[in-house]
Scaffold this active site. Structure first.
Site, short mmCIF file in Angstrom:
data_model
loop_
_atom_site.label_atom_id
_atom_site.label_comp_id
_atom_site.label_asym_id
_atom_site.label_seq_id
_atom_site.Cartn_x
_atom_site.Cartn_y
_atom_site.Cartn_z
N CYS A 108 18.80 1.90 -29.29
CA CYS A 108 17.57 1.30 -28.78
C CYS A 108 17.74 -0.21 -28.69
O CYS A 108 18.10 -0.85 -29.70
CB CYS A 108 16.40 1.64 -29.70
SG CYS A 108 14.86 0.80 -29.25
N GLU A 152 -12.09 8.69 10.68
CA GLU A 152 -12.33 7.27 10.96
C GLU A 152 -11.16 6.44 10.42
O GLU A 152 -10.48 6.86 9.48
CB GLU A 152 -13.63 6.81 10.29
CG GLU A 152 -13.58 6.90 8.78
CD GLU A 152 -14.93 6.64 8.12
OE1 GLU A 152 -15.09 5.54 7.57
OE2 GLU A 152 -15.78 7.54 8.14
N SER A 154 -12.40 6.54 -5.43
CA SER A 154 -11.24 6.38 -4.56
C SER A 154 -11.04 7.68 -3.78
O SER A 154 -11.85 8.61 -3.90
CB SER A 154 -9.99 6.04 -5.38
OG SER A 154 -9.73 7.07 -6.31
N LEU A 155 -9.98 7.77 -3.00
CA LEU A 155 -9.73 8.95 -2.18
C LEU A 155 -8.36 9.54 -2.50
O LEU A 155 -7.40 8.81 -2.75
CB LEU A 155 -9.77 8.59 -0.69
CG LEU A 155 -11.11 8.14 -0.12
CD1 LEU A 155 -10.92 7.67 1.33
CD2 LEU A 155 -12.13 9.26 -0.17
N ASP A 166 0.83 -1.20 0.00
CA ASP A 166 0.00 0.00 0.00
C ASP A 166 0.86 1.25 0.00
O ASP A 166 0.54 2.24 -0.65
CB ASP A 166 -0.92 0.01 1.23
CG ASP A 166 -2.04 -1.01 1.11
OD1 ASP A 166 -2.22 -1.55 0.00
OD2 ASP A 166 -2.72 -1.26 2.11
N TYR A 182 -19.52 2.37 6.22
CA TYR A 182 -19.09 3.76 6.44
C TYR A 182 -19.60 4.73 5.39
O TYR A 182 -19.34 5.93 5.46
CB TYR A 182 -17.56 3.84 6.50
CG TYR A 182 -16.85 3.23 5.30
CD1 TYR A 182 -16.88 3.84 4.05
CD2 TYR A 182 -16.13 2.05 5.44
CE1 TYR A 182 -16.22 3.28 2.97
CE2 TYR A 182 -15.48 1.49 4.36
CZ TYR A 182 -15.52 2.11 3.12
OH TYR A 182 -14.88 1.55 2.04
N LYS A 185 -9.04 3.94 8.25
CA LYS A 185 -9.15 3.46 6.88
C LYS A 185 -8.85 1.96 6.88
O LYS A 185 -7.71 1.54 7.03
CB LYS A 185 -8.18 4.20 5.96
CG LYS A 185 -8.33 3.82 4.49
CD LYS A 185 -7.39 4.64 3.63
CE LYS A 185 -7.61 4.31 2.16
NZ LYS A 185 -7.29 2.89 1.85
N LYS A 199 -2.57 8.80 5.16
CA LYS A 199 -1.93 7.49 5.23
C LYS A 199 -0.82 7.47 6.27
O LYS A 199 -0.18 8.48 6.56
CB LYS A 199 -1.37 7.11 3.85
CG LYS A 199 -2.39 7.17 2.72
CD LYS A 199 -3.59 6.27 2.96
CE LYS A 199 -3.27 4.82 2.73
NZ LYS A 199 -3.06 4.45 1.33
N TYR A 237 2.20 1.84 -3.47
CA TYR A 237 1.13 2.30 -4.36
C TYR A 237 0.79 3.76 -4.07
O TYR A 237 0.68 4.58 -4.98
CB TYR A 237 -0.09 1.41 -4.16
CG TYR A 237 -1.24 1.74 -5.09
CD1 TYR A 237 -1.31 1.18 -6.35
CD2 TYR A 237 -2.26 2.60 -4.70
CE1 TYR A 237 -2.35 1.47 -7.21
CE2 TYR A 237 -3.31 2.91 -5.54
CZ TYR A 237 -3.36 2.33 -6.79
OH TYR A 237 -4.39 2.64 -7.64
N CYS A 276 15.16 -1.92 -31.44
CA CYS A 276 15.26 -1.83 -32.90
C CYS A 276 16.64 -1.43 -33.40
O CYS A 276 16.88 -1.43 -34.61
CB CYS A 276 14.22 -0.84 -33.45
SG CYS A 276 14.54 0.89 -33.03
N ARG A 314 -16.14 -3.15 -5.82
CA ARG A 314 -15.87 -1.86 -6.46
C ARG A 314 -15.60 -2.02 -7.95
O ARG A 314 -16.05 -1.24 -8.77
CB ARG A 314 -14.66 -1.18 -5.80
CG ARG A 314 -14.31 0.16 -6.44
CD ARG A 314 -12.86 0.56 -6.16
NE ARG A 314 -12.57 0.66 -4.75
CZ ARG A 314 -12.77 1.75 -4.02
NH1 ARG A 314 -13.29 2.82 -4.58
NH2 ARG A 314 -12.47 1.76 -2.74
N ASP A 324 -8.11 -1.73 5.73
CA ASP A 324 -7.38 -2.33 4.61
C ASP A 324 -8.07 -3.63 4.24
O ASP A 324 -7.71 -4.71 4.70
CB ASP A 324 -5.93 -2.57 5.00
CG ASP A 324 -5.07 -2.96 3.80
OD1 ASP A 324 -5.56 -2.83 2.67
OD2 ASP A 324 -3.91 -3.38 4.02
N CYS A 330 10.19 1.10 -34.71
CA CYS A 330 10.57 0.50 -33.43
C CYS A 330 9.43 -0.36 -32.92
O CYS A 330 8.35 0.16 -32.62
CB CYS A 330 10.91 1.57 -32.41
SG CYS A 330 11.36 0.90 -30.79
N CYS A 340 14.51 6.68 -28.33
CA CYS A 340 14.73 5.95 -29.57
C CYS A 340 14.24 6.80 -30.74
O CYS A 340 13.14 7.36 -30.70
CB CYS A 340 13.99 4.62 -29.54
SG CYS A 340 13.90 3.78 -31.13
N GLU A 344 -16.35 -1.95 3.97
CA GLU A 344 -15.16 -2.73 3.70
C GLU A 344 -15.28 -4.12 4.32
O GLU A 344 -15.62 -4.27 5.49
CB GLU A 344 -13.95 -2.02 4.31
CG GLU A 344 -12.65 -2.35 3.64
CD GLU A 344 -12.40 -1.52 2.38
OE1 GLU A 344 -11.34 -1.70 1.77
OE2 GLU A 344 -13.27 -0.70 2.02
#
Length: 753
Positions: free
Chosen positions: A432, A129, A95-96, A46, A239, A131, A327, A49, A435, A152, A133, A456, A450, A187
């Site tokens: 490259c 609140e 999403s948030l 997480d 929620y 979050k 987070k 990401y 190619c 989702r 997982d 290519c 390239c 969730e």
């Protein structure tokens, strides 16, 4: 490293570095979304990401014209997996946006106040609140009975997991005191104790064990056999909500209490906060309790409490303006660099990738990381200054993988004490690898590209993959794997998009060869041809997006389609603007030269004078300047996008390829919004000056919701100017052109308040 240092790194990016980085992040995040949402087997933690999404957003904020067609900012989740029925959400599951530092939370609160035009001392409450997982789930109740449960998915379409959801004790079959129709969202998760017990049972019977509770919960909910789900100890926190026939309450906190009264589990750590200080205090309280909660959380979610204000704030393309996830910090790890590979992107950028001895960080096994460019490998930034104390990166090095705040996964440091004696400096290729064409690094650019272009295969294949991607043509049965197969096929080759649609026109002998290929039989070949034919009819915005034009993402493609409404009008406008676009580029070159001269002579650059001289150096054809002004005047379409459009459509080979494609299609014009009772539907509106009763962003959103086009500049095509105090040149130009002008009160009266 700190988040501050990461922000400085973004500030130092050149345009080409930023473009290369956005390409890498798009590929990274698309694969991560599929692994996480569709396969329940993430290869990014997480923290990885979140940091990658944040990096992507930071770069897009600094370079808005570089936003990609497949930008992760415009995506939620991933496509539903096969094996389940599909459910289209009545209200999109979003999403948030993320916060990582206290300052981000203050900025969020300030943005909300600014958007709503609230003074700093005006009361404004938020809920805070944990979050969870887990796996997002939407439960639809009609007349108090559960009728449908859906994951989702990609936010618009999810998987029908109704039978599985009915097996979860925390999800009631019937609820009392609810609206006639209500979608309860929350969730699905698994506690630490239940997760450990499940893995122990799985190991005893020789079954699959799970890497973490989130994977276990997702994999358990998405079983084709509901009895397997029943045997798994799943839980559910409510929620949020989707479609409603009547409001649950007038506040977020009130709605949560209402859901608890209906019989749903709601998180006991949810609090109502009346200041940023209270929000941050509650964040730290939850963080302190994180290890003892008994279930996984990865942050705290803040939401504006007043639902009327949530409605006013509305949403961006994938995230609500009234909510944010704060987070928790992430981690670091050390491992061995085994190799450095070069990947070639759709625009020809050569991107170095570190192949690592797999290492587990934050519950996820990492085996690849970005190395940015040749300067980064050599221990320099794009200005030639040292990074990492000037330490270069070599194959065989013991390297640190940085886990948050910057490019993730990323090699952030090197342990010279563990460097092998035979480790040699890395030599970046000047050809490259795909190619053999020259890989050129232009002056001032940190990225090698390239020069092979269409010859290519890496660039051609990546462009074709983009063309068939979900947000583009989305042809069933023709994905990335099939594109690679057809590109290398000598019998039925697909080397450009038009050949997809001529595929079904081949003779019977060639079609028979397709049916005999691995992965294709009579039915699958027939289905593929039918799927291709089905996509001959394509909306204008999807076609523009599918072309993969540099800087033109989904949002820009939609803006262009709304403005020009038809393919012919779009192409004619770009062609008409071409001379002005070329002159704009010459002006940009003149500015670069003036800056260099000024730096050498120790004086301040005369940018405005140079720009004016460059623009006046030659006479443009009739209508070119007006076409250019119209193009760059579209809200969200700047000079970089306009130049990119002209560059693509004015290249003979590229234009011929596009013309061959369009000849195979039925391109659908953009229909006017369903706003028959709107007084501004179809009109072009420009806002100028200071608006006092709503912010510019809110005014724009309201106008577009009513079917109007909002432009950034006044032209002969403008229908209405809304002018607040301080209106200047736009008001004068509107008066000169005889364009109707309203003040803010007049605008509100026109649209009904």
């Amino acid at each position: 490293m700190s988040g501050h240092m990461a922000d400085k790194a973004v500030d130092r990016l050149t345009v080409d570095e930023a473009e290369a980085e956005l390409a890498r992040l798009a590929k990274l995040l698309d694969a991560a979304n599929t692994a996480y949402h569709t396969e329940d087997s993430p290869d990014l933690s997480d923290a990885d990401y979140d940091a990658a999404k944040r990096r992507n957003a930071d770069i897009e904020a600094r370079f808005p014209d570089l936003k990609r067609a497949d930008s992760p900012s415009d995506q939620v989740g991933a496509a539903p997996a096969e094996g389940f029925g599909k459910v289209r959400h009545a209200v999109r599951m979003m999403s948030l946006a993320n916060a990582f530092e206290d300052g981000d939370v203050r900025d969020f609160a300030n943005r909300v106040r600014s958007y709503l035009n609230l003074t700093p001392d005006a009361p404004l409450a938020f809920t805070a609140e944990p979050k969870i997982d887990g796996l997002s789930l939407s439960l639809r109740y009609e007349q108090g009975r559960l009728v449908q449960a859906a994951t989702r998915g990609d936010g618009e379409v999810g998987e029908n997991v109704t039978a599985n959801a009915r097996t979860i004790d925390d999800i009631p079959e019937e609820i009392a005191g609810a609206p006639e129709v209500v979608e309860i969202r929350g969730e699905v998760y698994m506690s630490h104790a239940d997760f450990a017990a499940l893995n122990e049972r799985q190991a005893e019977r020789g079954g699959k064990t799970f890497a973490n509770p989130r994977n276990a919960a997702a994999g358990s909910l998405r079983q084709l056999d509901a009895e397997i789900t029943r045997s798994r100890p799943l839980k559910f926190f409510a929620y949020s909500w989707g479609e409603l026939t009547e409001p649950l309450a007038d506040s977020q906190s009130g709605a949560i209490d209402r859901m608890a009264d209906m019989g749903f589990q709601t998180n006991p750590l949810t609090r109502r906060c009346t200041s940023v200080a209270e929000m941050l205090d509650h964040y730290r309280l939850i963080e302190d309790q994180r290890a003892t909660l008994g279930y996984d959380i990865d942050g705290v979610v803040y939401k504006v409490d007043d639902l009327a204000l949530q409605t006013r704030l509305g949403s961006r393309s994938t995230t609500p303006r009234w909510a944010m996830a704060h987070k928790f910090p992430a981690e670091l790890a050390w491992t061995r660099l085994e190799a450095i590979d070069i990947q070639v992107g759709r625009t020809g950028a050569l991107s170095p990738v570190a192949r690592l001895t797999p290492v587990t960080v934050g519950g996820v096994v990492v085996s690849n990381a970005t190395l940015h460019n040749e300067d980064y490998i050599a221990g320099r930034d794009n200005r030639g200054e040292e990074i990492r104390g000037g330490k270069d990166i070599r194959v065989g090095d013991w390297v640190q993988v940085y886990r948050a705040g910057d490019v993730i996964p990323k090699v952030a440091d090197v342990d010279l004490a563990k460097r092998p004696d035979d480790a040699a400096p890395y030599v970046f290729p000047d050809e490259c690898p795909e190619c053999g064409s020259a890989a050129v690094r232009e002056e001032g650019d940190s990225v090698r590209r390239c020069t092979g272009g269409l010859i290519c295969p890496a660039q051609a294949v990546e462009k074709l993959k983009h063309f068939v991607s979900r947000a583009a043509f989305d042809i069933e049965g023709l994905g990335a794997k099939q594109v690679e197969m057809f590109y290398g096929d000598e019998t039925l080759p697909i080397r450009e998009p038009a050949e997809i649609f001529t595929l079904a026109n081949r003779d019977a002998a060639q079609l028979a060869k397709l049916k005999n290929r691995d992965g294709f039989g009579d039915k699958s070949a027939t289905n593929l041809f039918a799927a291709i034919d089905e996509k001959r009819r394509i909306p204008l915005n999807r076609l523009i997006f599918a072309l993969g034009i540099r800087h033109v993402g989904e949002v820009a493609a939609a803006d262009l389609a709304r403005h020009f409404t038809s393919w012919d009008a779009f192409v004619a406008a770009v062609d008409a603007a071409a001379p002005a676009a070329k002159r704009h580029l010459r002006a940009e070159e003149a500015i670069v030269q003036e800056r260099r001269r000024a730096a050498q002579e120790g004086r301040r650059a005369s940018i405005s004078a140079v720009t004016k001289a460059a623009w006046e150096a030659e006479v443009l054809p009739q209508g070119a300047k007006a076409a250019w002004d119209d193009l760059v005047g579209i809200d969200g379409i700047g000079a970089a996008v306009a130049v990119s459009l002209v560059t693509t459509l004015q290249q003979p080979a590229e234009r011929a390829s596009i013309d061959r494609l369009v000849a195979e299609l039925d391109v659908q014009d953009v229909a006017a919004p369903a706003t028959s009772d709107s007084p501004v539907a179809g009109k072009t509106v420009v806002f100028t000056g200071t608006l006092e009763k709503m912010t510019r962003a809110e005014a724009k959103a309201r106008a577009e919701a009513l079917g109007a086009k909002v432009a950034g500049s006044v032209s002969a095509k403008t229908d209405l100017l809304v002018a607040g105090p301080g209106a200047g040149s736009k008001a004068k130009k509107a008066a000169d052109l005889g364009i109707e002008t309203l003040d803010e009160d007049g605008w509100l009266a026109l649209i009904g308040g």
